[in-house]
Design a protein around this motif. Structure first.
Motif, PDB file in Angstrom:
ATOM      1  N   ALA A   1      13.024  -0.079  19.542  1.00 47.61           N
ATOM      2  CA  ALA A   1      14.053   0.155  18.375  1.00 47.61           C
ATOM      3  C   ALA A   1      13.216  -0.986  17.812  1.00 47.61           C
ATOM      4  O   ALA A   1      13.169  -1.817  17.661  1.00 47.61           O
ATOM      5  CB  ALA A   1      15.524  -0.019  18.317  1.00 47.61           C
ATOM      6  N   ASN A   2      13.084  -0.938  16.317  1.00 51.15           N
ATOM      7  CA  ASN A   2      12.379  -1.502  15.508  1.00 51.15           C
ATOM      8  C   ASN A   2      13.246  -0.450  13.793  1.00 51.15           C
ATOM      9  O   ASN A   2      14.203   0.430  14.232  1.00 51.15           O
ATOM     10  CB  ASN A   2      11.078  -1.222  15.263  1.00 51.15           C
ATOM     11  N   SER A   3      12.366  -1.153  12.510  1.00 50.81           N
ATOM     12  CA  SER A   3      13.039  -0.405  11.507  1.00 50.81           C
ATOM     13  C   SER A   3      13.368   0.606  11.036  1.00 50.81           C
ATOM     14  O   SER A   3      13.695   1.257  10.751  1.00 50.81           O
ATOM     15  CB  SER A   3      12.691  -1.197  10.524  1.00 50.81           C
ATOM     16  N   ASP A   4      11.929   1.482  11.982  1.00 54.85           N
ATOM     17  CA  ASP A   4      12.230   2.564  11.538  1.00 54.85           C
ATOM     18  C   ASP A   4      13.402   4.220  12.240  1.00 54.85           C
ATOM     19  O   ASP A   4      13.286   5.040  11.941  1.00 54.85           O
ATOM     20  CB  ASP A   4      10.676   3.901  12.444  1.00 54.85           C
ATOM     21  N   VAL A   5      14.442   3.084  13.224  1.00 54.71           N
ATOM     22  CA  VAL A   5      15.387   3.511  13.632  1.00 54.71           C
ATOM     23  C   VAL A   5      16.570   3.442  12.128  1.00 54.71           C
ATOM     24  O   VAL A   5      17.229   4.721  12.326  1.00 54.71           O
ATOM     25  CB  VAL A   5      16.422   3.119  14.360  1.00 54.71           C
ATOM     26  N   THR A   6      16.069   2.913  11.294  1.00 54.49           N
ATOM     27  CA  THR A   6      16.997   2.970   9.852  1.00 54.49           C
ATOM     28  C   THR A   6      16.605   4.374   9.908  1.00 54.49           C
ATOM     29  O   THR A   6      17.940   4.817   8.536  1.00 54.49           O
ATOM     30  CB  THR A   6      17.121   2.196   9.044  1.00 54.49           C
ATOM     31  N   ALA A   7      15.668   4.343   9.662  1.00 48.08           N
ATOM     32  CA  ALA A   7      15.013   5.902   8.742  1.00 48.08           C
ATOM     33  C   ALA A   7      15.420   7.559   9.547  1.00 48.08           C
ATOM     34  O   ALA A   7      15.912   8.298   9.252  1.00 48.08           O
ATOM     35  CB  ALA A   7      12.840   6.425   8.736  1.00 48.08           C
TER      36      ALA A   7
ATOM     37  N   ASN B   1      28.014   5.375  12.837  1.00 46.61           N
ATOM     38  CA  ASN B   1      27.085   5.555  12.189  1.00 46.61           C
ATOM     39  C   ASN B   1      26.601   7.325  13.020  1.00 46.61           C
ATOM     40  O   ASN B   1      26.643   7.584  14.141  1.00 46.61           O
ATOM     41  CB  ASN B   1      26.505   5.070  11.760  1.00 46.61           C
ATOM     42  N   MET B   2      25.658   7.981  13.332  1.00 45.78           N
ATOM     43  CA  MET B   2      25.428   8.544  12.798  1.00 45.78           C
ATOM     44  C   MET B   2      24.613   8.671  14.364  1.00 45.78           C
ATOM     45  O   MET B   2      24.171   9.422  15.200  1.00 45.78           O
ATOM     46  CB  MET B   2      24.338   9.539  11.945  1.00 45.78           C
ATOM     47  N   LEU B   3      24.125   7.235  14.447  1.00 44.73           N
ATOM     48  CA  LEU B   3      23.139   7.167  15.946  1.00 44.73           C
ATOM     49  C   LEU B   3      24.605   6.498  16.920  1.00 44.73           C
ATOM     50  O   LEU B   3      24.409   6.932  17.888  1.00 44.73           O
ATOM     51  CB  LEU B   3      22.723   5.674  15.183  1.00 44.73           C
ATOM     52  N   THR B   4      25.389   5.704  16.456  1.00 45.13           N
ATOM     53  CA  THR B   4      26.769   5.781  17.284  1.00 45.13           C
ATOM     54  C   THR B   4      27.373   6.283  17.993  1.00 45.13           C
ATOM     55  O   THR B   4      26.980   7.060  18.990  1.00 45.13           O
ATOM     56  CB  THR B   4      27.416   4.338  16.553  1.00 45.13           C
TER      57      THR B   4
ATOM     58  N   ALA C   1      12.813   5.314  19.374  1.00 46.57           N
ATOM     59  CA  ALA C   1      14.064   6.196  19.344  1.00 46.57           C
ATOM     60  C   ALA C   1      13.969   6.851  18.204  1.00 46.57           C
ATOM     61  O   ALA C   1      13.847   7.686  18.958  1.00 46.57           O
ATOM     62  CB  ALA C   1      15.726   4.955  19.279  1.00 46.57           C
ATOM     63  N   TYR C   2      12.862   6.430  17.557  1.00 41.52           N
ATOM     64  CA  TYR C   2      12.630   7.961  16.314  1.00 41.52           C
ATOM     65  C   TYR C   2      11.807   8.793  16.481  1.00 41.52           C
ATOM     66  O   TYR C   2      12.523  10.233  16.219  1.00 41.52           O
ATOM     67  CB  TYR C   2      12.222   6.443  15.083  1.00 41.52           C
ATOM     68  N   ASP C   3      10.969   8.108  17.486  1.00 40.84           N
ATOM     69  CA  ASP C   3      10.667   9.253  18.003  1.00 40.84           C
ATOM     70  C   ASP C   3      11.186  10.338  18.945  1.00 40.84           C
ATOM     71  O   ASP C   3      11.454  11.457  18.723  1.00 40.84           O
ATOM     72  CB  ASP C   3       9.287   9.151  18.726  1.00 40.84           C
ATOM     73  N   LEU C   4      12.101   9.680  19.542  1.00 44.31           N
ATOM     74  CA  LEU C   4      13.002  10.668  20.607  1.00 44.31           C
ATOM     75  C   LEU C   4      13.696  11.703  19.691  1.00 44.31           C
ATOM     76  O   LEU C   4      14.275  12.571  20.021  1.00 44.31           O
ATOM     77  CB  LEU C   4      13.594   9.628  21.866  1.00 44.31           C
ATOM     78  N   LEU C   5      14.631  11.132  19.042  1.00 39.73           N
ATOM     79  CA  LEU C   5      15.774  11.469  18.110  1.00 39.73           C
ATOM     80  C   LEU C   5      14.986  12.576  17.138  1.00 39.73           C
ATOM     81  O   LEU C   5      15.688  13.431  17.079  1.00 39.73           O
ATOM     82  CB  LEU C   5      16.316  10.599  17.775  1.00 39.73           C
ATOM     83  N   ILE C   6      13.876  11.821  15.552  1.00 38.20           N
ATOM     84  CA  ILE C   6      13.751  12.527  14.855  1.00 38.20           C
ATOM     85  C   ILE C   6      12.496  14.139  15.263  1.00 38.20           C
ATOM     86  O   ILE C   6      12.787  14.533  15.081  1.00 38.20           O
ATOM     87  CB  ILE C   6      13.308  12.012  13.882  1.00 38.20           C
ATOM     88  N   ASP C   7      11.573  13.261  16.191  1.00 36.56           N
ATOM     89  CA  ASP C   7      10.560  14.480  16.482  1.00 36.56           C
ATOM     90  C   ASP C   7      10.459  15.023  17.796  1.00 36.56           C
ATOM     91  O   ASP C   7       9.526  15.864  18.132  1.00 36.56           O
ATOM     92  CB  ASP C   7       8.724  13.312  16.424  1.00 36.56           C
ATOM     93  N   GLU C   8      11.445  14.385  18.811  1.00 35.69           N
ATOM     94  CA  GLU C   8      12.551  14.883  19.876  1.00 35.69           C
ATOM     95  C   GLU C   8      11.044  15.244  21.000  1.00 35.69           C
ATOM     96  O   GLU C   8      10.489  15.942  22.029  1.00 35.69           O
ATOM     97  CB  GLU C   8      12.069  16.821  19.419  1.00 35.69           C
TER      98      GLU C   8
ATOM     99  N   LEU D   1      18.268  12.037  10.364  1.00 37.44           N
ATOM    100  CA  LEU D   1      19.537  12.725  10.807  1.00 37.44           C
ATOM    101  C   LEU D   1      20.719  13.919  10.638  1.00 37.44           C
ATOM    102  O   LEU D   1      21.308  14.984  10.740  1.00 37.44           O
ATOM    103  CB  LEU D   1      20.603  11.519  12.368  1.00 37.44           C
ATOM    104  N   MET D   2      21.196  13.380   8.941  1.00 39.66           N
ATOM    105  CA  MET D   2      21.476  14.204   8.377  1.00 39.66           C
ATOM    106  C   MET D   2      21.044  15.290   8.008  1.00 39.66           C
ATOM    107  O   MET D   2      21.918  16.109   8.070  1.00 39.66           O
ATOM    108  CB  MET D   2      21.940  12.684   7.230  1.00 39.66           C
ATOM    109  N   GLU D   3      20.320  15.318   8.051  1.00 40.24           N
ATOM    110  CA  GLU D   3      19.541  16.391   7.740  1.00 40.24           C
ATOM    111  C   GLU D   3      19.472  17.995   8.780  1.00 40.24           C
ATOM    112  O   GLU D   3      18.406  18.867   8.336  1.00 40.24           O
ATOM    113  CB  GLU D   3      18.240  15.950   7.098  1.00 40.24           C
TER     114      GLU D   3
END
Length: 267
Positions: A87-93, A131-134, A60-67, A98-100
């Motif tokens: 999802a894995n621990s990358d999603v915490t990052a 949180n921002m994911l929710t 999900a990190y790649d989907l949300l952050i790297d688009e 996301l905040m940025e």
């Protein structure tokens, strides 16, 4: 058009991930095309789908952050017969990153925009916190399915969650509504369970599913085998309950369509 349902509760340990995985598998078993998006950094929905969260190429990190496009991120070979965004621990990052970002609460909504029609149902497993994911899940979703135990503190938590959904609807997603409230880990021998169940029906009426998910050892065991319960033990009460829930949701959907058609013809 597909339907996006966020499976959410700010309280942990209520059967949220269990519901997401098993409902998705039950829907897939009815020949619906289903996608599960795991937004919980613990990756429990990923592991419960038979996918090793430590070995996935994308999450999900790649989907949300790297688009990254959805079709490059999904895992197809799940034990439940549905597609999965892992999802894995990358999603915490991802939550921190996301905040940025500009339009940070809309990243998931934008990522799903061109793919919604590819699926009958998209279920989003949310973290057990607001949180921002929710918020991304709520922004992308048509509705929220709320699993909850029938206990006093859960009832208090539900009031807070309903308030949160109302506030988010006002800010990020005007169409957001409660899909339904699901009673989980239900023990009919417990007087409190019955009392809380009665209060739920009194306050939320038809929003409370008739289907009740019982306490069931097979349901608890299945994730450790990386499998939805219907493929671990299809004769178990847990497997039957989630198949019944899928059936109830599909019937509701049909009734809603019939009412919409009648209203249109009258108009």
């Amino acid at each position: 058009m597909g339907k996006i349902i966020a499976v959410a509760n700010q309280k942990g340990g209520v059967g949220k991930t269990t519901t997401c995985v098993n409902l998705a598998a039950s829907m897939a078993a009815t020949k619906r095309k289903v996608l599960v998006i795991d937004l919980d950094p613990q990756g429990n929905a990923t592991m419960g789908s038979g996918i090793d969260k430590y070995e996935v190429a994308h999450s999900a990190y790649d989907l949300l952050i790297d688009e990254m496009p959805l079709d490059r991120v999904i895992e197809k070979e799940t034990s439940g017969g549905y597609d999965l965004v892992a999802a894995n621990s990358d999603v915490t990052a991802a939550e921190v990153k996301l905040m940025e970002l500009f339009s940070r609460e809309m990243r998931l909504r934008n990522a799903l925009k061109d793919y919604k029609d590819h699926y009958d149902y998209i279920f989003i497993d949310c973290p057990p916190s607001l949180n921002m994911l929710t918020i991304n899940a709520m922004s992308a979703a048509d509705s929220v399915l709320v699993p909850m135990q029938c206990e006093y503190y859960a009832l208090e938590g539900l009031t807070a969650l309903v308030d949160t959904i109302s506030k988010l609807a006002a800010v990020v997603n005007a169409d957001l509504k409660i899909e339904g409230i699901l009673r989980t880990m239900y023990d009919p021998r417990n007087r409190l369970s019955s009392d809380v169940s009665d209060q739920l029906k009194k306050h939320f009426g038809e929003k409370v599913y008739r289907t009740i998910i019982p306490r069931n050892i097979r349901l608890a065991e299945a994730p450790s085998f990386g499998s939805p319960v219907m493929y671990y033990d299809k004769s178990s009460s847990g497997a039957k309950a989630y198949l019944a829930l899928a059936g109830e949701m599909l019937r509701r959907e049909e009734q809603h369509k019939e009412v919409s058609v009648e209203s249109a013809s009258v108009g």
